[in-house]
Design an enzyme around this catalytic site. Structure first.
Site, mmCIF file in Angstrom:
data_model
loop_
_atom_site.group_PDB
_atom_site.id
_atom_site.type_symbol
_atom_site.label_atom_id
_atom_site.label_comp_id
_atom_site.label_asym_id
_atom_site.label_seq_id
_atom_site.Cartn_x
_atom_site.Cartn_y
_atom_site.Cartn_z
ATOM 1 N N LEU A 138 -1.625 32.533 -67.557
ATOM 2 C CA LEU A 138 -2.663 33.584 -67.579
ATOM 3 C C LEU A 138 -2.263 34.161 -68.918
ATOM 4 O O LEU A 138 -1.021 34.447 -69.505
ATOM 5 C CB LEU A 138 -2.566 34.829 -66.676
ATOM 6 C CG LEU A 138 -3.095 34.551 -65.170
ATOM 7 C CD1 LEU A 138 -2.702 35.800 -64.382
ATOM 8 C CD2 LEU A 138 -4.275 33.923 -64.846
ATOM 9 N N ASP A 139 -3.453 34.677 -69.791
ATOM 10 C CA ASP A 139 -3.335 35.380 -70.993
ATOM 11 C C ASP A 139 -2.599 36.515 -71.067
ATOM 12 O O ASP A 139 -2.504 37.006 -69.927
ATOM 13 C CB ASP A 139 -4.838 35.459 -71.806
ATOM 14 C CG ASP A 139 -5.378 34.072 -71.984
ATOM 15 O OD1 ASP A 139 -4.622 33.004 -72.142
ATOM 16 O OD2 ASP A 139 -6.553 34.143 -72.261
ATOM 17 N N LYS A 140 -2.109 36.949 -72.108
ATOM 18 C CA LYS A 140 -1.387 38.134 -72.108
ATOM 19 C C LYS A 140 -1.944 39.247 -71.443
ATOM 20 O O LYS A 140 -1.408 40.039 -70.592
ATOM 21 C CB LYS A 140 -0.893 38.680 -73.646
ATOM 22 C CG LYS A 140 -0.104 39.937 -73.730
ATOM 23 C CD LYS A 140 -0.029 40.499 -75.316
ATOM 24 C CE LYS A 140 0.702 41.641 -75.345
ATOM 25 N NZ LYS A 140 0.543 42.155 -76.779
#
Length: 325
Positions: A138-140
């Site tokens: 998942l993105d940051k």
């Protein structure tokens, strides 16, 4: 002692005509372009079983790439005491609800302080599993569910299930603009031609499919549910931007604040201050890699998105929607 690694991947049809060094950089994103090119020049890359050392060699699509290399001990990652929100755990897998501001995997600019570093601390044996068991990312600033494998067999089976599109991932998001109906985006995604940290819809990219449906209309925003068939970097963010409905708070992909006409000072401030993409991995469903049991997990919508949804709903109730709805 060096860690032996073996990487395999089939070249995508969309990569037809690419140079070999470019192709492996897109296929093996856990490693830097420079390291992969170094391995290529050292004869550690095979194409359909044949060692190739020329970076400019063209690929046609469909070839099996194998990388057999070594990682020195000092290149391995550090275990760090990072809190992880464990939703489920057994002998084979862990399901995590990831908060915002937490990167999943070390990389350029983020050498540590990631989910991976936390996994190594809490589960020392996971160091024997490639990428510490991480199957997808998942993105940051994207919150929500991700599954991690605790053993090599579990990881191998989960990766295979992901490739065969047998893992269902559903997301909740708030998009900018008024979307009238759901649909599907089937557009390839690759590295942006000029902004190297971003992705874009591009003919030379990897196949990417996103399904979406409207969950709730607001005056200048839409709450949507999305389901991924593929898992490209920034996929939902790129596809929604392509539709000209970027996610609220996603300044990297064009999500500039849009204030509904006549909105209260409180809502106006909330929209302007929302400082991450409004995206949450809300549901994860898959077959257990060892027992075969179907598992389904749900993560509650985080507070910032709940508050924003309620504020947009109140605004819509106050002003109403235009005729098109």
């Amino acid at each position: 002692m060096a860690q032996q690694i073996e990487l395999t991947h089939t070249v995508n049809e969309s990569q037809l005509g690419q140079r070999l060094d470019q192709a492996i950089a897109e296929l093996f994103t856990d490693f830097s372009r420079s390291r992969l090119k170094e391995w290529l020049l050292e004869g550690k890359v095979q194409v359909d079983g044949q060692v190739i050392t020329k970076p400019r060699t063209k690929v046609m699509g469909g070839e099996l790439i194998t990388v057999q290399a070594e990682l020195e001990d000092e290149e391995r990652w550090e275990a760090q005491d990072i809190a992880l929100n464990i939703v489920y755990e057994d002998d084979d897998i862990i399901v995590i609800n990831k908060p915002r501001d937490l990167v999943v995997h070390p990389g350029a600019g983020t050498p540590d302080g990631t989910v991976l570093n936390g996994l190594l601390f809490h589960y020392p044996d996971i160091a024997e599993v490639p990428r510490a068991g991480i199957v997808h990312r998942l993105d940051k600033d994207t919150t929500g569910l991700m599954v991690v494998a605790k053993t090599v067999p579990a990881q191998t089976r989960l990766v295979r299930a992901l490739q065969k599109r047998k893992i269902t991932r559903e997301y909740e998001a708030i998009a900018i603009g008024r979307m009238t109906a759901g649909g599907m985006v089937e557009k390839p995604i690759g590295r942006h031609s000029t902004k190297r940290t971003l992705m874009a819809v591009t003919p030379t990219g990897k196949p990417a499919i996103t399904h979406y449906r409207v969950a709730e209309h607001f005056r200048e925003h839409t709450r949507i549910r999305l389901r991924l068939e593929t898992g490209r970097t920034h996929q939902i963010r790129v596809h929604m931007s392509y539709l000209q409905h970027p996610l609220l708070g996603d300044t990297a992909y064009g999500g500039r604040a849009r204030i509904p006409k006549g909105a209260s000072a409180e809502l106006t401030e909330m929209i302007r201050q929302f400082d991450r993409q409004a995206l949450h991995a809300a549901m994860l469903r898959f077959e257990h890699p060892v027992t075969g049991e179907e598992l389904e997990f749900h993560a509650p919508i985080p507070d910032d998105m709940v508050a924003m949804t309620e504020a947009l709903r109140l605004d819509t109730e106050q002003f109403g929607l235009e005729e098109e709805f």
